[in-house]
Design a protein around this motif. Sequence first.
Motif, PDB file in Angstrom:
ATOM      1  N   ALA A  46       4.811   0.295  -3.035  1.00 12.03           N
ATOM      2  CA  ALA A  46       5.097  -0.679  -4.381  1.00 12.03           C
ATOM      3  C   ALA A  46       3.668  -1.722  -4.721  1.00 12.03           C
ATOM      4  O   ALA A  46       3.190  -2.308  -3.605  1.00 12.03           O
ATOM      5  CB  ALA A  46       6.246  -1.435  -4.009  1.00 12.03           C
ATOM      6  N   PRO A  47       3.231  -1.547  -5.715  1.00 16.05           N
ATOM      7  CA  PRO A  47       2.223  -2.569  -6.105  1.00 16.05           C
ATOM      8  C   PRO A  47       2.436  -3.831  -5.951  1.00 16.05           C
ATOM      9  O   PRO A  47       3.600  -4.203  -6.186  1.00 16.05           O
ATOM     10  CB  PRO A  47       1.892  -2.150  -7.692  1.00 16.05           C
ATOM     11  CG  PRO A  47       2.446  -0.845  -7.798  1.00 16.05           C
ATOM     12  CD  PRO A  47       3.547  -0.753  -6.906  1.00 16.05           C
ATOM     13  N   PRO A  48       1.447  -4.597  -5.603  1.00 14.51           N
ATOM     14  CA  PRO A  48       0.182  -4.327  -5.601  1.00 14.51           C
ATOM     15  C   PRO A  48      -0.128  -3.762  -3.998  1.00 14.51           C
ATOM     16  O   PRO A  48      -1.267  -3.146  -3.794  1.00 14.51           O
ATOM     17  CB  PRO A  48      -0.709  -5.569  -5.880  1.00 14.51           C
ATOM     18  CG  PRO A  48       0.371  -6.566  -5.110  1.00 14.51           C
ATOM     19  CD  PRO A  48       1.657  -6.175  -5.432  1.00 14.51           C
ATOM     20  N   ASN A  49       0.512  -4.095  -3.013  1.00 13.66           N
ATOM     21  CA  ASN A  49       0.062  -3.973  -1.623  1.00 13.66           C
ATOM     22  C   ASN A  49       1.274  -3.675  -0.569  1.00 13.66           C
ATOM     23  O   ASN A  49       1.169  -3.949   0.550  1.00 13.66           O
ATOM     24  CB  ASN A  49      -1.014  -4.916  -1.248  1.00 13.66           C
ATOM     25  CG  ASN A  49      -0.224  -6.121  -1.052  1.00 13.66           C
ATOM     26  OD1 ASN A  49       0.917  -6.300  -1.455  1.00 13.66           O
ATOM     27  ND2 ASN A  49      -1.114  -7.182  -0.608  1.00 13.66           N
ATOM     28  N   GLN A  50       2.282  -3.371  -1.241  1.00 13.42           N
ATOM     29  CA  GLN A  50       3.473  -3.277  -0.345  1.00 13.42           C
ATOM     30  C   GLN A  50       3.608  -1.895  -0.002  1.00 13.42           C
ATOM     31  O   GLN A  50       3.698  -0.928  -0.822  1.00 13.42           O
ATOM     32  CB  GLN A  50       4.889  -3.742  -0.962  1.00 13.42           C
ATOM     33  CG  GLN A  50       4.840  -5.364  -1.109  1.00 13.42           C
ATOM     34  CD  GLN A  50       6.348  -5.541  -1.394  1.00 13.42           C
ATOM     35  OE1 GLN A  50       7.040  -4.853  -1.850  1.00 13.42           O
ATOM     36  NE2 GLN A  50       6.244  -6.921  -1.849  1.00 13.42           N
ATOM     37  N   ASN A  51       3.833  -1.348   1.392  1.00 15.00           N
ATOM     38  CA  ASN A  51       3.678  -0.091   1.888  1.00 15.00           C
ATOM     39  C   ASN A  51       4.855   0.209   2.981  1.00 15.00           C
ATOM     40  O   ASN A  51       4.989  -0.897   3.767  1.00 15.00           O
ATOM     41  CB  ASN A  51       2.639   0.749   1.875  1.00 15.00           C
ATOM     42  CG  ASN A  51       2.069   0.091   3.129  1.00 15.00           C
ATOM     43  OD1 ASN A  51       2.418   0.263   4.244  1.00 15.00           O
ATOM     44  ND2 ASN A  51       0.780  -0.351   2.889  1.00 15.00           N
ATOM     45  N   MET A  52       5.435   1.278   3.233  1.00 15.36           N
ATOM     46  CA  MET A  52       6.378   1.493   4.274  1.00 15.36           C
ATOM     47  C   MET A  52       6.016   2.835   4.727  1.00 15.36           C
ATOM     48  O   MET A  52       6.164   4.204   3.735  1.00 15.36           O
ATOM     49  CB  MET A  52       7.656   1.302   3.593  1.00 15.36           C
ATOM     50  CG  MET A  52       8.828   1.217   4.994  1.00 15.36           C
ATOM     51  SD  MET A  52       8.430  -0.333   5.851  1.00 15.36           S
ATOM     52  CE  MET A  52       9.252  -1.368   4.710  1.00 15.36           C
ATOM     53  N   LYS A  53       5.883   3.313   5.967  1.00 15.66           N
ATOM     54  CA  LYS A  53       5.549   4.361   6.544  1.00 15.66           C
ATOM     55  C   LYS A  53       6.709   4.790   7.624  1.00 15.66           C
ATOM     56  O   LYS A  53       6.829   4.040   8.298  1.00 15.66           O
ATOM     57  CB  LYS A  53       4.085   4.560   7.106  1.00 15.66           C
ATOM     58  CG  LYS A  53       3.825   5.916   7.886  1.00 15.66           C
ATOM     59  CD  LYS A  53       2.506   5.844   8.506  1.00 15.66           C
ATOM     60  CE  LYS A  53       2.241   7.167   9.217  1.00 15.66           C
ATOM     61  NZ  LYS A  53       1.005   6.967  10.068  1.00 15.66           N
ATOM     62  N   TYR A  54       7.293   5.772   7.398  1.00 18.43           N
ATOM     63  CA  TYR A  54       8.407   6.365   8.256  1.00 18.43           C
ATOM     64  C   TYR A  54       7.864   7.547   8.959  1.00 18.43           C
ATOM     65  O   TYR A  54       7.416   8.515   8.319  1.00 18.43           O
ATOM     66  CB  TYR A  54       9.710   6.925   7.395  1.00 18.43           C
ATOM     67  CG  TYR A  54      10.302   5.576   6.473  1.00 18.43           C
ATOM     68  CD1 TYR A  54      11.220   4.997   6.954  1.00 18.43           C
ATOM     69  CD2 TYR A  54       9.554   5.538   5.298  1.00 18.43           C
ATOM     70  CE1 TYR A  54      11.901   3.814   6.084  1.00 18.43           C
ATOM     71  CE2 TYR A  54       9.892   4.368   4.383  1.00 18.43           C
ATOM     72  CZ  TYR A  54      11.146   3.692   4.866  1.00 18.43           C
ATOM     73  OH  TYR A  54      11.587   2.671   3.884  1.00 18.43           O
TER      74      TYR A  54
END
Length: 151
Positions: A46-54
């Motif tokens: 999700a911009p600008p810098n949110q991420n999630m790795k499963y």
Amino acid sequence: MTKKRSCFFITFVFCILFILFMIINNFNRNSLMISWIGQYTFYEFAPPNQNMKYEINVYEDDGLYAYIAIDGFHTLKRLKTKVWSRENEIMFVFYQYYTDLEGNNTLNESYNEGDILLKLKKKKGVLITEWVNIIPMLSENEYPGQYFEIK
């Protein structure tokens, strides 16, 4: 053939057929379980810098188990689960927290043993995710759908 021998023969044949059916049924069930072994991944941004790795690693150890690692925006989870399979579906049930090789462990979570975390289903060659107690970061991904890929 006498009536006693005839009855014995029919019973014997029935027992052999029943045993063969049970062996074949157990073999098919074990084959389905083994087909789930592997590593599954899903990534959200999700911009600008949110991420999630499963990452889910399913393995066999006198039954199916999985390590689930989730890293990302304000999130660090390390969950060990028991994996229950039924036909073309598996369910991840929380078993315990774990510490990975880098020393990471779960922060600020409270799952209880037996909590269903998520389900995966194979449907016409597509892997469908159903979120239960683990939910994705993005609300548009909360609905059952194709998210995880096998590595």
